[in-house]
Design an enzyme around this catalytic site. Sequence first.
Site, PDB file in Angstrom:
ATOM      1  N   LYS A   1       0.853  -1.181   0.000  1.00 36.34           N
ATOM      2  CA  LYS A   1       0.000   0.000   0.000  1.00 36.34           C
ATOM      3  C   LYS A   1       0.885   1.226   0.000  1.00 36.34           C
ATOM      4  O   LYS A   1       1.895   1.275   0.695  1.00 36.34           O
ATOM      5  CB  LYS A   1      -0.906   0.035   1.240  1.00 36.34           C
ATOM      6  CG  LYS A   1      -2.056  -0.935   1.170  1.00 36.34           C
ATOM      7  CD  LYS A   1      -2.990  -0.754   2.359  1.00 36.34           C
ATOM      8  CE  LYS A   1      -4.143  -1.731   2.270  1.00 36.34           C
ATOM      9  NZ  LYS A   1      -5.036  -1.590   3.440  1.00 36.34           N
ATOM     10  N   GLU A   2       0.483   2.214  -0.813  1.00 32.38           N
ATOM     11  CA  GLU A   2       1.197   3.481  -0.827  1.00 32.38           C
ATOM     12  C   GLU A   2       0.216   4.615  -0.597  1.00 32.38           C
ATOM     13  O   GLU A   2      -0.964   4.510  -0.937  1.00 32.38           O
ATOM     14  CB  GLU A   2       1.976   3.690  -2.124  1.00 32.38           C
ATOM     15  CG  GLU A   2       1.143   3.924  -3.351  1.00 32.38           C
ATOM     16  CD  GLU A   2       1.982   4.203  -4.599  1.00 32.38           C
ATOM     17  OE1 GLU A   2       3.203   3.946  -4.594  1.00 32.38           O
ATOM     18  OE2 GLU A   2       1.402   4.684  -5.579  1.00 32.38           O
TER      19      GLU A   2
ATOM     20  N   LYS B   1       4.263  14.933  -7.561  1.00 31.66           N
ATOM     21  CA  LYS B   1       3.486  13.981  -6.754  1.00 31.66           C
ATOM     22  C   LYS B   1       4.461  13.093  -6.006  1.00 31.66           C
ATOM     23  O   LYS B   1       5.442  12.624  -6.575  1.00 31.66           O
ATOM     24  CB  LYS B   1       2.576  13.125  -7.645  1.00 31.66           C
ATOM     25  CG  LYS B   1       1.777  12.082  -6.862  1.00 31.66           C
ATOM     26  CD  LYS B   1       0.588  11.537  -7.626  1.00 31.66           C
ATOM     27  CE  LYS B   1       0.909  10.457  -8.579  1.00 31.66           C
ATOM     28  NZ  LYS B   1      -0.304   9.874  -9.198  1.00 31.66           N
TER      29      LYS B   1
END
Length: 160
Positions: free
Chosen positions: A69-70, A82
């Site tokens: 998960k990021e 970003k």
Amino acid sequence: MFGQLSHELEINVPASEAWELYGTLRLAKLLQEDGTLIQKFELTEGDGGIGTILKLTFPPGTPGFSDYKEKFTKLDNEKRLKEAEVIEGGYLELGFTFYHNRFEVIEMDNDSCILRSTIEYDVKEEAAANASYATIDTVAKLAELAKNHLIKNKVSKYTH
């Protein structure tokens, strides 16, 4: 052990068009459609802005891990920047204490830009051998995929 890797790729599309891909969830969708870098992504929290959490599942046979998960920690539309940090699984299970991606779209002129990708990581000394899992190859392939997509779609805008 701290490390930093970076990659740059020039593309002949306006920076604004490249940012429409890189600055949104369209990039994850493109990666999923292609299927070579990620098998699927799940939006677990947010809408693509700061605080968004994605679960990325990698194709079978990907070295090291199957998913992580990021979280998007920075999204600056003005600077076309970003940043995302791995918050669960993946690199963290391999002894990394920090794994961070930065994507920048740098305007060259009205019709070209540079995609700059930077990876920063920190790995525990006892897991230093795993630092080799931090590779620029993935973001380089991602940049090529984005470049091909953007150029193909730029051409189609002028031919319709």
